[in-house]
Structure formats: C-alpha cells, structure tokens
Design an enzyme around this catalytic site. Structure first.
Site, mmCIF file in Angstrom:
data_model
loop_
_atom_site.group_PDB
_atom_site.id
_atom_site.type_symbol
_atom_site.label_atom_id
_atom_site.label_comp_id
_atom_site.label_asym_id
_atom_site.label_seq_id
_atom_site.Cartn_x
_atom_site.Cartn_y
_atom_site.Cartn_z
ATOM 1 N N ARG A 1 -12.748 15.884 6.965
ATOM 2 C CA ARG A 1 -13.479 16.183 5.716
ATOM 3 C C ARG A 1 -14.940 16.513 6.024
ATOM 4 O O ARG A 1 -15.543 15.884 6.881
ATOM 5 C CB ARG A 1 -13.443 14.967 4.783
ATOM 6 C CG ARG A 1 -12.097 14.761 4.132
ATOM 7 C CD ARG A 1 -12.103 13.501 3.284
ATOM 8 N NE ARG A 1 -11.057 12.609 3.715
ATOM 9 C CZ ARG A 1 -11.015 11.307 3.450
ATOM 10 N NH1 ARG A 1 -11.991 10.736 2.754
ATOM 11 N NH2 ARG A 1 -10.015 10.570 3.873
ATOM 12 N N HIS B 1 -13.139 2.918 -0.499
ATOM 13 C CA HIS B 1 -13.158 1.899 0.583
ATOM 14 C C HIS B 1 -13.795 0.598 0.109
ATOM 15 O O HIS B 1 -14.275 -0.196 0.925
ATOM 16 C CB HIS B 1 -14.001 2.359 1.797
ATOM 17 C CG HIS B 1 -13.452 3.496 2.584
ATOM 18 N ND1 HIS B 1 -14.256 4.422 3.190
ATOM 19 C CD2 HIS B 1 -12.182 3.846 2.891
ATOM 20 C CE1 HIS B 1 -13.516 5.299 3.829
ATOM 21 N NE2 HIS B 1 -12.243 4.973 3.656
ATOM 22 N N ARG C 1 -2.647 -2.184 -3.335
ATOM 23 C CA ARG C 1 -3.862 -1.439 -3.070
ATOM 24 C C ARG C 1 -3.857 -0.195 -3.954
ATOM 25 O O ARG C 1 -2.939 0.625 -3.868
ATOM 26 C CB ARG C 1 -3.924 -1.028 -1.597
ATOM 27 C CG ARG C 1 -5.169 -0.264 -1.354
ATOM 28 C CD ARG C 1 -5.339 0.192 0.025
ATOM 29 N NE ARG C 1 -6.665 0.818 0.084
ATOM 30 C CZ ARG C 1 -7.155 1.364 1.144
ATOM 31 N NH1 ARG C 1 -6.488 1.345 2.251
ATOM 32 N NH2 ARG C 1 -8.339 1.919 1.106
ATOM 33 N N GLU D 1 -8.618 -5.197 4.812
ATOM 34 C CA GLU D 1 -8.459 -4.919 3.382
ATOM 35 C C GLU D 1 -7.253 -5.658 2.810
ATOM 36 O O GLU D 1 -7.292 -6.147 1.679
ATOM 37 C CB GLU D 1 -8.291 -3.402 3.178
ATOM 38 C CG GLU D 1 -9.595 -2.659 3.392
ATOM 39 C CD GLU D 1 -9.400 -1.212 3.781
ATOM 40 O OE1 GLU D 1 -8.958 -0.963 4.918
ATOM 41 O OE2 GLU D 1 -9.702 -0.339 2.963
ATOM 42 N N ASN E 1 0.874 -1.176 0.000
ATOM 43 C CA ASN E 1 0.000 0.000 0.000
ATOM 44 C C ASN E 1 0.911 1.226 0.000
ATOM 45 O O ASN E 1 1.460 1.596 1.036
ATOM 46 C CB ASN E 1 -0.887 -0.045 1.255
ATOM 47 C CG ASN E 1 -1.882 1.095 1.311
ATOM 48 O OD1 ASN E 1 -1.863 1.992 0.467
ATOM 49 N ND2 ASN E 1 -2.739 1.074 2.300
#
Ligand code: AMP
Length: 399
Positions: free
Chosen positions: A240, A179, A90, A385, A7
C-alpha cells in the site's frame, strides 16, 4: 473460562481457544480456501499439528469444523462445546456507533451491514463469521471487538478531512483508524512494564508490519493515528502506498486511462515497498536486495524510515512530548536494523536506544531498549491482538 477468538477473512477463518484461568492458548488453527475447496491446520501446544483437506463451502462449515476439532476425542482439547464461555470476534470496522467491545445484538449486526459500503473488504467476512457462530453456538455469547473503537475519542479536528463537509455527512468520510486492538494492547503493556498508570503517560505506538500504523496515546486516550478512512493512509506499507498528494491519483488515472477500481488496485496492491523497490512486499527480501546493491530497494527502506520518523515527530508535537515509543508487528518486532535507523538522530527529542540491547534482545520478548541517558523509553513489545480480544470478551461476559 475458555474463550474462543475468531478472525474471519473472505476465504479464511483463524481461531484460538484460550484457557483464561491459565492465560494460555490451548488450541489454535486456520481454516483456508473457504468457498474454493477447503483446508485446515489445527495446532495444540506440544502436540503434532493436524493438517487436512476438508470441503468448506461456507463460514458455517468452517465453524462447524473448528468445533468438531476442538471437541474431537483425539485432536480436541475440550469435551463439549458448552465449555466455551464466549466467542470474541475480531471486527476491523465498528463505524461511528460501535465504539466499545460489546456482546453482539441483532441491531449491532444490522449496523455492521449498514457500514459495509465503507468497509467492503473486511466487513462482509466478519459478519459471516459472527452469523455462523450465532447459528451454530446458539446460547454462547458472541462479542465484537472492533479495531476502530480505540480511536473513538480522537478529537473532531483530527478525524475530519479538509474536504466539503457534506461528504462527511453523506458518506461518513473521516479518519477511523485501524489496528486499534494492537495499539491498545502494546500501550497497556508498556505502562505495565514501567509500573505506571496509562493515565500519566504519553505513548507513541508503531505497528509496522505488512500493514503499518502509528498511534499517539496521551494519558490513556488515543488522540491521533496514521491510518484514516481506510487502512491505506499513513506510512508506506508492503503493497500500500500510504499518504501521497491526492492530485497524483486523477493525474495517473487520466494519463494511464485507468478506472477508479484499477487505481485502487495500484494504490493497495502495487505500491509501497513492492512498488518502489520492484523486488518484494516482504521487508526481509527488500533488505537483502538493498544489501546486494539494489538502489530502489535502498530507496524503499529509506522512505519507510523517513515517514516513520516524520509521523513520530508530529505526534511528539501533538502531545507536547513523549514518554515511550513502542515498536511492534512483523517488522517492528523483528527488524533490529530498522529500529536502529528509525530512532537514530532523535537524541534532541530524548530518544536514544542501547544498540547492544537492540541487537541481542531475544525475539518475542518485550524489552526496554533505551540507553541509560535517554529521556524517552523505546520498547519492543510483541503484539497479541487475540489475547486482547479474549480479555475484552471475558470481562464482558463476567460483567
Ligand atoms: P506482519 O504483517 O505483522 O505479519 O509483518 C510482516 C512483515 O514483517 C513482512 O514485511 C516481513 O518481512 C517482516 N518480518 C518478519 N520477520 C522479520 C525479520 N526477522 N526481520 C525483518 N522483517 C521481518
């Protein structure tokens, strides 16, 4: 087979080496401060962590270091790089073309370059990580697993924004969703826990962490998700804003005299839990402040609960029902109080959790939280993940 999952971020590169025969992580770590100075943390289960400052000028240096550590006589877990059957990367954004995990070919890398304009933050580092592995690990297959690919079957009326259609044609502005690997993993796990097939279930997955998104999965197909063209849409997050009236944006820009880039910074880094509470982007600190009587911290948490409920409700309507609601990620997995507040007063929908189970279930363990008289299962499922990426990678190289 051993699978390496990578990743890559702009200045970091996280890795996990899986032994897929045992379904275990045998080593993992993080290279940090790439292009600045360089540091690495390398971990093996049951052994002491290794930490060092090492000059890392590029992602190539980071990958070379990871391979050196994995094969090191003292710190390593494999004798030779050739023991790695494949690498799974990823990749946040696969655009409209890369809709399935796949072994990366030259044209796929070219395509990833071509969509950097719609993925400026995460695209370039992911490509750097892939190219570094291709250069250094020559014959070992490199697989791309795209966060957006889970959303490849969202219907056009759910992914198109109601703005002039030419902007979609010109810039591919549409809902992509993010996601996806997490939502795919936990929805599959929920079906497994119920002993039922995904194709017969309506599932709402709530990935609530520093970044948050909710997805609606009907009969094994994701039909809607709260994040959009960027990971900015939907729920209020750590820093955010999530969704808001679009006219607020030019209003603030005009009145504050700030540029588009500065406005983007406000929406991405200064909003959400941090912006409203003025305390922190970290949910734990916001909860502590609220408990100490800080009213803006209380407001920020009430907003997160409100927007989560609102999106869950809209997905129940879209799917004409729901069988399972899943909570995952940092907040979803750990914050018992927030799970209780989100699912409270939803008994009309058949949602009711057993507060005793919710308060006592061990952390890190997938658990069905439903009360005996609930019609809908509510579950907490730790996301994984990296394991999902390793599983995709294994099945592609075995195929
Ligand atoms: P993630 O982005 O998935 O790593 O999630 C990060 C968020 O999870 C942060 O807001 C943390 O405050 C929150 N979090 C992590 N552990 C806990 C916990 N034990 N209780 C409440 N929130 C937590």
């Amino acid at each position: 087979m051993k699978i390496l999952v990578v990743n890559a971020g702009s200045s970091s590169l996280k890795y996990q080496l899986f032994d897929m025969d045992k379904g275990e992580v045998i080593a993992k770590g993080n290279c940090e401060r790439i292009g600045v100075d360089g540091a690495v943390t390398h971990k093996r289960p049951g052994k002491e962590d290794y930490r060092a400052s090492v000059a890392l000028a590029s992602h190539d240096d980071a990958i070379a270091l990871v391979l050196k550590l994995l094969t090191d006589p003292e710190l390593g877990v494999i004798a030779d790089m050739s023991e790695i059957g494949a690498v799974g990367h990823r990749v946040a954004h696969g655009g409209e073309k890369l809709r399935k995990s796949g072994i990366l070919k030259d044209e796929d890398i070219e395509y990833l370059y071509s969509i950097v304009n719609i993925n400026p933050l995460h695209g370039p580092p992911a490509i750097k990580g892939i190219e570094a592995c291709r250069r250094i690990m020559k014959d070992i297959p490199q697989v791309g697993v795209f966060d957006t690919s889970f959303y490849g079957q969202i219907p056009d009326y759910a992914y198109t924004y109601p703005i002039p259609y030419e902007y979609y044609e010109k810039y591919r502005i549409r809902r992509y969703g993010f996601h996806g690997t997490s939502h795919r993993y936990v929805s599959g796990k929920a079906a497994e826990m119920l002993g039922r097939d995904l194709s017969e279930l309506k599932i709402i997955t709530c990935h609530i962490g520093n970044g948050s998104s909710i997805s609606a999965i009907k009969n094994g197909v994701c039909i809607d998700t709260s994040m959009g063209f960027t990971p900015q849409e939907g729920l209020p997050m750590g820093t955010r804003s999530g969704s808001l009236d679009p006219s607020v944006i030019p209003f603030i820009m005009q009145n504050e005299g700030i540029s588009a880039k500065e406005m983007d910074d406000v929406l991405n880094r200064k909003s959400g839990l941090l912006g409203v509470s003025g305390v922190s982007s970290d949910c734990r600190e916001v909860i502590d402040a609220a408990n100490a009587g800080n009213d803006r911290a209380r407001l920020a948490l009430d907003m997160l609960i409100h927007y989560t409920k609102k999106i869950i409700g809209s997905y129940v309507a879209e799917m004409n029902g729901v069988d399972v609601i899943v909570f995952t990620a940092g907040i979803g997995e750990n914050d018992r109080w927030l799970r209780e507040r989100i699912t409270a007063d939803m008994d009309a929908l058949g949602v009711k959790i057993d507060c005793e189970i919710n308060n006592t279930c061990p952390r890190g363990q997938a658990t069905d939280l439903s009360a005996p008289d609930a019609r809908v299962h509510t579950m907490v499922i730790p996301t994984d993940e990296e394991y999902m990426i390793a599983l995709d990678t294994l099945s592609l190289v075995n195929a």
